[in-house]
Scaffold this motif. Sequence first.
Motif, PDB file in Angstrom:
ATOM      1  N   PHE A 232      16.865  12.175  30.946  1.00  0.00           N
ATOM      2  CA  PHE A 232      16.491  12.472  29.551  1.00  0.00           C
ATOM      3  C   PHE A 232      14.890  12.503  29.592  1.00  0.00           C
ATOM      4  O   PHE A 232      14.394  11.679  30.301  1.00  0.00           O
ATOM      5  CB  PHE A 232      16.999  11.354  28.605  1.00  0.00           C
ATOM      6  N   GLU A 233      14.215  13.509  28.943  1.00  0.00           N
ATOM      7  CA  GLU A 233      12.888  13.521  29.036  1.00  0.00           C
ATOM      8  C   GLU A 233      12.191  14.229  27.585  1.00  0.00           C
ATOM      9  O   GLU A 233      12.844  14.903  26.907  1.00  0.00           O
ATOM     10  CB  GLU A 233      12.377  14.217  30.039  1.00  0.00           C
ATOM     11  N   VAL A 234      11.189  13.791  26.983  1.00  0.00           N
ATOM     12  CA  VAL A 234      10.459  14.151  25.818  1.00  0.00           C
ATOM     13  C   VAL A 234       9.252  15.000  26.553  1.00  0.00           C
ATOM     14  O   VAL A 234       8.401  14.479  26.867  1.00  0.00           O
ATOM     15  CB  VAL A 234      10.114  13.285  24.910  1.00  0.00           C
ATOM     16  N   GLU A 235       9.329  16.198  26.105  1.00  0.00           N
ATOM     17  CA  GLU A 235       8.023  16.943  26.761  1.00  0.00           C
ATOM     18  C   GLU A 235       7.268  17.647  25.479  1.00  0.00           C
ATOM     19  O   GLU A 235       7.862  17.777  24.349  1.00  0.00           O
ATOM     20  CB  GLU A 235       8.592  18.277  27.322  1.00  0.00           C
ATOM     21  N   THR A 236       5.837  17.654  25.539  1.00  0.00           N
ATOM     22  CA  THR A 236       5.084  18.139  24.589  1.00  0.00           C
ATOM     23  C   THR A 236       4.841  19.798  24.882  1.00  0.00           C
ATOM     24  O   THR A 236       4.507  20.145  25.892  1.00  0.00           O
ATOM     25  CB  THR A 236       3.843  17.329  24.595  1.00  0.00           C
TER      26      THR A 236
ATOM     27  N   ARG B 222       9.728  17.793  22.343  1.00  0.00           N
ATOM     28  CA  ARG B 222      10.997  18.509  22.622  1.00  0.00           C
ATOM     29  C   ARG B 222      11.777  17.842  23.420  1.00  0.00           C
ATOM     30  O   ARG B 222      11.295  17.464  24.711  1.00  0.00           O
ATOM     31  CB  ARG B 222      10.950  20.024  23.053  1.00  0.00           C
ATOM     32  N   ALA B 223      12.991  17.170  23.289  1.00  0.00           N
ATOM     33  CA  ALA B 223      13.785  16.296  23.997  1.00  0.00           C
ATOM     34  C   ALA B 223      14.683  17.148  24.913  1.00  0.00           C
ATOM     35  O   ALA B 223      15.364  18.010  24.504  1.00  0.00           O
ATOM     36  CB  ALA B 223      14.679  15.462  23.242  1.00  0.00           C
ATOM     37  N   THR B 224      14.557  16.952  26.192  1.00  0.00           N
ATOM     38  CA  THR B 224      15.539  17.643  26.985  1.00  0.00           C
ATOM     39  C   THR B 224      16.384  16.947  28.134  1.00  0.00           C
ATOM     40  O   THR B 224      15.989  15.611  28.155  1.00  0.00           O
ATOM     41  CB  THR B 224      14.500  18.667  27.958  1.00  0.00           C
ATOM     42  N   VAL B 225      17.391  17.384  28.478  1.00  0.00           N
ATOM     43  CA  VAL B 225      18.165  16.742  29.621  1.00  0.00           C
ATOM     44  C   VAL B 225      18.376  17.714  30.807  1.00  0.00           C
ATOM     45  O   VAL B 225      18.453  18.667  30.490  1.00  0.00           O
ATOM     46  CB  VAL B 225      19.437  16.145  29.126  1.00  0.00           C
ATOM     47  N   ASP B 226      18.694  16.933  31.912  1.00  0.00           N
ATOM     48  CA  ASP B 226      18.895  17.876  33.218  1.00  0.00           C
ATOM     49  C   ASP B 226      19.967  17.053  34.003  1.00  0.00           C
ATOM     50  O   ASP B 226      19.689  16.357  34.918  1.00  0.00           O
ATOM     51  CB  ASP B 226      17.425  18.010  34.051  1.00  0.00           C
ATOM     52  N   PRO B 227      21.072  16.884  33.361  1.00  0.00           N
ATOM     53  CA  PRO B 227      22.346  16.348  33.949  1.00  0.00           C
ATOM     54  C   PRO B 227      22.386  16.407  35.399  1.00  0.00           C
ATOM     55  O   PRO B 227      22.283  17.521  36.016  1.00  0.00           O
ATOM     56  CB  PRO B 227      23.496  16.538  32.973  1.00  0.00           C
ATOM     57  N   ASP B 228      22.591  15.354  36.119  1.00  0.00           N
ATOM     58  CA  ASP B 228      22.855  15.200  37.444  1.00  0.00           C
ATOM     59  C   ASP B 228      24.275  15.483  37.793  1.00  0.00           C
ATOM     60  O   ASP B 228      25.125  14.832  37.692  1.00  0.00           O
ATOM     61  CB  ASP B 228      22.575  14.122  38.237  1.00  0.00           C
ATOM     62  N   MET B 229      24.571  16.878  38.263  1.00  0.00           N
ATOM     63  CA  MET B 229      26.087  17.390  38.199  1.00  0.00           C
ATOM     64  C   MET B 229      26.645  16.674  39.470  1.00  0.00           C
ATOM     65  O   MET B 229      28.040  16.561  39.701  1.00  0.00           O
ATOM     66  CB  MET B 229      26.190  18.631  38.332  1.00  0.00           C
ATOM     67  N   SER B 230      25.907  16.202  40.471  1.00  0.00           N
ATOM     68  CA  SER B 230      26.573  15.739  41.534  1.00  0.00           C
ATOM     69  C   SER B 230      27.285  14.384  41.165  1.00  0.00           C
ATOM     70  O   SER B 230      28.090  13.710  41.816  1.00  0.00           O
ATOM     71  CB  SER B 230      25.616  15.249  42.931  1.00  0.00           C
ATOM     72  N   VAL B 231      26.735  13.790  39.841  1.00  0.00           N
ATOM     73  CA  VAL B 231      27.556  12.530  39.465  1.00  0.00           C
ATOM     74  C   VAL B 231      28.610  13.008  38.691  1.00  0.00           C
ATOM     75  O   VAL B 231      29.766  12.380  38.634  1.00  0.00           O
ATOM     76  CB  VAL B 231      26.540  11.678  38.669  1.00  0.00           C
ATOM     77  N   LEU B 232      28.158  14.091  37.525  1.00  0.00           N
ATOM     78  CA  LEU B 232      29.081  14.145  36.514  1.00  0.00           C
ATOM     79  C   LEU B 232      30.407  14.836  36.999  1.00  0.00           C
ATOM     80  O   LEU B 232      31.440  14.749  36.666  1.00  0.00           O
ATOM     81  CB  LEU B 232      28.654  15.192  35.462  1.00  0.00           C
TER      82      LEU B 232
ATOM     83  N   ALA C 230      20.711  15.652  22.720  1.00  0.00           N
ATOM     84  CA  ALA C 230      19.165  15.514  22.797  1.00  0.00           C
ATOM     85  C   ALA C 230      18.496  16.066  21.881  1.00  0.00           C
ATOM     86  O   ALA C 230      17.606  15.649  21.420  1.00  0.00           O
ATOM     87  CB  ALA C 230      18.840  15.830  24.255  1.00  0.00           C
ATOM     88  N   GLY C 231      18.896  17.365  21.591  1.00  0.00           N
ATOM     89  CA  GLY C 231      18.173  18.189  20.516  1.00  0.00           C
ATOM     90  C   GLY C 231      18.429  17.584  19.107  1.00  0.00           C
ATOM     91  O   GLY C 231      17.458  17.293  18.328  1.00  0.00           O
ATOM     92  N   ARG C 232      19.586  17.200  18.888  1.00  0.00           N
ATOM     93  CA  ARG C 232      19.838  16.494  17.511  1.00  0.00           C
ATOM     94  C   ARG C 232      19.581  15.133  17.405  1.00  0.00           C
ATOM     95  O   ARG C 232      18.859  14.625  16.415  1.00  0.00           O
ATOM     96  CB  ARG C 232      21.575  16.502  17.413  1.00  0.00           C
ATOM     97  N   ASP C 233      19.680  14.177  18.383  1.00  0.00           N
ATOM     98  CA  ASP C 233      19.373  12.770  18.099  1.00  0.00           C
ATOM     99  C   ASP C 233      18.894  12.151  19.365  1.00  0.00           C
ATOM    100  O   ASP C 233      19.580  11.403  20.255  1.00  0.00           O
ATOM    101  CB  ASP C 233      20.779  12.153  17.771  1.00  0.00           C
ATOM    102  N   PRO C 234      17.499  12.451  19.764  1.00  0.00           N
ATOM    103  CA  PRO C 234      17.095  11.925  20.880  1.00  0.00           C
ATOM    104  C   PRO C 234      17.122  10.167  20.962  1.00  0.00           C
ATOM    105  O   PRO C 234      17.111   9.921  22.166  1.00  0.00           O
ATOM    106  CB  PRO C 234      15.481  12.161  20.944  1.00  0.00           C
ATOM    107  N   SER C 235      17.249   9.515  19.841  1.00  0.00           N
ATOM    108  CA  SER C 235      17.146   8.051  19.955  1.00  0.00           C
ATOM    109  C   SER C 235      18.509   7.628  20.600  1.00  0.00           C
ATOM    110  O   SER C 235      18.680   6.712  21.032  1.00  0.00           O
ATOM    111  CB  SER C 235      17.421   7.476  18.677  1.00  0.00           C
TER     112      SER C 235
END
Length: 595
Positions: free
Chosen positions: A418-422, A359-369, A388-393
């Motif tokens: 971005f990370e891909v977890e099992t 499963r591809a996930t993201v955890d965006p750094d809000m202190s930058v965004l 990330a869910g739709r198109d991890p590439s």
Amino acid sequence: MTDRELSELAKRRGFFFGSNGVYGGTAGFYTFGPQGAALKRNLEDAWRDRFTLRQGNSEIEAPTVMPEAVFEASGHLDGFDDMLVECATCGESHRADHLIEDATDIEEAESLPVAEVEELIREHDLACPTCGAELAGEPVEEFNLMFETTIGPGSGQSGYLRPETAQGIFVEFPRLKEYARNQLPFGVTQIGPAYRNEISPRRGIIRVREFTQAELEKFVDPERDDPPIGEVADVELTLYPVDEQQAEDGDYVDVTVGDAIEDGTVESAWVGYYLGLAKRWFRRIGVDLDRLRFRQHLPGERAHYAADCWDAEAELAGNWIEIAGFSTRSDYDLRKHEEHSGEAFTVFRQYDEPKTVERATVDPDMSVLGPEFGGDAGEVATALESLAGRDPSAFDSEEVTVEVDGEEYTVDTDVANFEVETVTEAGEHVRPHVIEPSFGVGRIVYTVLEHAYREDAVDGESRTYLALEPELAPTDVAVFPLVSNDDRLTSLSAEVSAELRAEGLSVTTDDSGSIGRRYRRQDEIGTPFCVTVDRDGIEGDGKETVTLRERDTAAQVRLPVDALAAELSALSTGGRTFVDLENAYESVETDVSRT
Ligand code: AMP
């Protein structure tokens, strides 16, 4: 029977009449009188029995006013339109597609594009039905049928009277699925008013601006749930599919539900199932099956949400009128409400075995965004999650770009984390599909009345009567003292009426006019049985007796008062027929003229 004759009978006998007559009447609004309200209630109960109780579905009651957001999401604000043409001379508005249908052989002009409708008006020299002026060249506009209102004082919040009961069910799906313990399939029904600001209401209660719908929304797992077709596989349907409607010499197709699904005439097995249930129910409530057909919607005619749709149509005074619709609404409504509300409109479906997936996930750094995108940062983060869910590439390069409200935002990929977890998952969230049988109660009341209308002669006198099914008849039984000036007869009539009411029957009494006239009054409102209390019944030395008359045959039997309540109950539940009674008791000569 013409529309006019039916409307006259309906008004005279208290079935229905135009509302607000003392103020000149209001087009498109009808009041059900004492007989009509009782008939409508019985019809709703028969629907509830078939489509709610016997199906194991549950019924809700939602408000009729709903906020704008609901109809923005459902598509009604944009797409719930009819074609309007206004007469430049007298200012009267007309439904353009109906003018074409009335003047040509075209049956479903509603499915044509606006430009073609304008062209047809020109080609056929159509005139304004009110003043006769030419309509050629007048623009045809899309007119939204919803009644708008404001919620609360002041400018308030914009709201609409619901144009269908269905939305009151869809918006509550996240809660309703909890009551169904997250198990598909489940069905929710609602019987209640719907409002459409029809351009030209017509034909009595057939096209009105406020009407009652009885709707079932069946939520099914599109991959796993099949209807119990076996229950209705052998029900015969008269179908009018699209290709037959479009063929030169197109005809009806008489086929069983099972075969229609098997050979693909009816694409959705769920729709086929409900057509079968509906056909049986129409027979139960007394619709003439030779004047009933199921017509498939032409492609341009489908509602904005419908994938495939069939209408039940009844023949009324020579015209085929839609009385119920059967649609597959796919996941359209639930998806739209999910997108617009941000709530989940899904049900958790357990896998047979847990699955291990990446499963591809993201955890965006809000202190930058935050500093970079200000107020849009939250939406950029949500867009990154969805990407990330739709198109991890998309996260393979150093930068990643997302679009929010038509604008592009580019961020460094490391900022997205971005990370891909099992992970091992026990199931997945599925969005149910919806199958909707939707019945117009008023139109079915009209059909039942029209199809029940009979004329014949009894003892040389002509009469009209309504051969209504006892389950629907506004009154179960009428009780008459033969004459009103004999205390013994009036008091026994009162006792008999009280006893029948205690049995749960709806009873009316009448002591005015000749007995023949009293029978005819009851015949005309479809009362299945009349009881007459006469001297012969009280003067013998045995038990008190009364006569019982059956509406359609006008046959009468004499039976003991103490057997009456049980026999009438058995007649109304179908446990006994009148012929059984004729065999069990003494028959009485019919003579409508005695007083
Ligand atoms: P629809 O959502 O248009 O398929 O309508 C469902 C059912 O409501 C139809 O089959 C009709 O029986 C009934 N209906 C729709 N519009 C009206 C109307 N203006 N007046 C009375 N009944 C209506």
